[in-house]
Design a protein around this motif. Structure first.
Motif, PDB file in Angstrom:
ATOM      1  N   TYR A 213     -65.742 -70.226  -9.289  1.00  0.00           N
ATOM      2  CA  TYR A 213     -65.339 -69.729 -10.602  1.00  0.00           C
ATOM      3  C   TYR A 213     -66.533 -69.139 -11.343  1.00  0.00           C
ATOM      4  O   TYR A 213     -66.421 -68.092 -11.996  1.00  0.00           O
ATOM      5  CB  TYR A 213     -64.678 -70.848 -11.408  1.00  0.00           C
ATOM      6  N   VAL A 236     -59.034 -66.653 -15.389  1.00  0.00           N
ATOM      7  CA  VAL A 236     -59.682 -67.149 -14.163  1.00  0.00           C
ATOM      8  C   VAL A 236     -58.693 -67.379 -13.035  1.00  0.00           C
ATOM      9  O   VAL A 236     -59.072 -67.856 -11.956  1.00  0.00           O
ATOM     10  CB  VAL A 236     -60.479 -68.440 -14.441  1.00  0.00           C
ATOM     11  N   TYR A 255     -63.822 -79.032 -12.443  1.00  0.00           N
ATOM     12  CA  TYR A 255     -63.463 -77.611 -12.440  1.00  0.00           C
ATOM     13  C   TYR A 255     -63.448 -77.083 -13.869  1.00  0.00           C
ATOM     14  O   TYR A 255     -63.998 -76.009 -14.156  1.00  0.00           O
ATOM     15  CB  TYR A 255     -62.092 -77.408 -11.798  1.00  0.00           C
ATOM     16  N   ILE A 259     -65.947 -74.188 -15.471  1.00  0.00           N
ATOM     17  CA  ILE A 259     -65.414 -72.964 -16.070  1.00  0.00           C
ATOM     18  C   ILE A 259     -65.909 -72.816 -17.505  1.00  0.00           C
ATOM     19  O   ILE A 259     -66.355 -71.743 -17.924  1.00  0.00           O
ATOM     20  CB  ILE A 259     -63.876 -72.962 -16.010  1.00  0.00           C
TER      21      ILE A 259
END
Length: 398
Positions: A213, A236, A255, A259
């Motif tokens: 990402y 994303v 995660y 991000i």
């Protein structure tokens, strides 16, 4: 984890509400109550609710559920009840499904290539967010919306060297996305004609590498800088994974944190942020209950297969978690062995190599619960050879 259980006989549904489905305390109860000949699709509402709450409360932006991963009306309603109000749709039928069930939902047509009729139908039904990756697609959108002044368009980026660098189990490079020079030109071309303009990308399905990402967001920064135009949003995409056998994953909070950090580092903190989870919202909330029709050595012949909900098990050799249900004595033995599965059709491609580890005495008449099939399971099932099921139940156990 593999668990052997013993089903209880003559169970009745608890109720048809609040999930709109026959509802049972356990999957064993659902099997015991069933008198049909097909596989049983099961939804686990509590797992779906938990996944939705996690994304709604912790994802650092707007959550768009990717309807393609599982469009079952009961699942869509559960997500809505838990605060998921935005839905990524790809077709007129998906638009009509969500609009009919959830009239106040906000729809996003994020398929980069659409028919003119789909674009017009979407706009008529209140869709203002659409994606594109080519000059002709941009012009189609403008033409079919009569040069509307309230569009929020999202340019789909092709990420560089996706098949080698992004580390997703199913890389999605090659079909969609504009390369660097084309993306720069498209941003400049689209900016004067739209109310809002954004970038979107997809790091690949079942993405096991969190760094993907950041790599994608950093690349998006270079495209925007080269274009020199104002951007309003960053999407994303999907790729948020689920744990399968042989596929351990990091906690979803990691995660989200990665991000957030990359958004800030790349100067996107003031932009509208979107994410498109599909698998992560529904995979663990679905299962297929299949019956063993015959055993040949370590091969089990089932009443569902790759032309049904087990496409990924056959096509991509995914090893889904399994557990045995037996409604008669003796109880299954403690030791397990690896089995290969065959589906019910007369096509020899209907094969799932596994291995799937089950009690060594698994035999005809036993039921197997194949778990984590809430995403791309029932939704990919065909009616080939006349083998299919319309029977879906809700299971209250966690």
């Amino acid at each position: 984890m593999i668990v052997s259980t013993s089903a209880v006989h003559t169970q009745q549904p608890i109720a048809l509400q609040p999930y709109g489905l026959p509802t049972y305390k356990t999957s064993a109860d659902a099997i015991a109550a069933y008198n049909g000949d097909d596989q049983i699709y099961a939804l686990y509402p509590r797992k779906i609710e938990a996944a939705a709450r996690l994304f709604v409360s912790e994802f650092p932006g707007h959550v768009l559920y990717a309807v393609k991963s599982n469009p079952h009306p009961s699942l869509l309603q559960i997500l809505w009840n838990e605060g998921v109000s935005r839905y990524d749709v790809a077709s007129m039928r998906e638009i009509d499904l969500v609009r009919g069930l959830l009239p106040r939902a906000e729809l996003y047509l994020m398929h980069p290539v659409k028919s003119r009729r789909t674009i017009a139908h979407a706009y008529t039904n209140g869709v203002r967010n659409m994606s594109f990756d080519h000059e002709d697609e941009l012009q189609k959108i403008l033409d079919c919306t009569n040069q509307a002044q309230d569009l929020h368009l999202h340019l789909r980026l092709a990420l560089p060297k996706v098949s080698k660098q992004l580390g997703a189990v199913m890389p999605l490079g090659g079909k969609f996305g504009a390369g660097f020079d084309e993306a720069v030109a498209l941003l400049k071309s689209a900016r004067p004609d739209v109310q809002k303009l954004g970038l979107c990308f997809h790091v690949g399905s079942q993405c096991l590498n969190i760094e993907n990402y950041n790599s994608a967001l950093t690349y998006a920064r270079t495209v925007i800088d080269a274009a020199g135009v104002k951007i309003d949003s960053i999407d994303v995409g999907g790729g948020f994974p689920v744990s399968y056998p042989d596929m351990p994953i990091a906690p979803m909070a990691e995660y989200f944190g990665a991000i957030s950090a990359s958004v800030a580092a790349n100067g996107f903190a003031e932009l509208e942020l979107f994410g498109e989870p599909g698998r992560a919202l529904c995979a663990e909330g679905g299962a297929t209950l299949v019956r063993v029709e015959l055993r040949k050595d370590n091969d089990l012949y089932l009443n569902d297969g790759t032309y049904g909900s087990l496409f990924d098990a056959g096509q991509f050799s995914w090893k889904f978690p399994v557990r045995l249900h037996r409604s008669r004595p003796p109880a299954p033995c403690a030791n397990t062995i690896g089995f290969r599965f065959f589906g019910p059709t007369c096509d020899s491609a209907d094969t799932m190599n596994g291995p799937f580890h089950l009690p060594a005495d698994t035999c005809e008449g036993d039921w197997i619960e194949i778990q984590n099939l809430g995403a791309y399971g029932q939704t990919l099932a065909t009616q080939f050879n006349g083998f299919y099921s319309h029977h879906t139940v809700a299971i209250l156990e966690d």
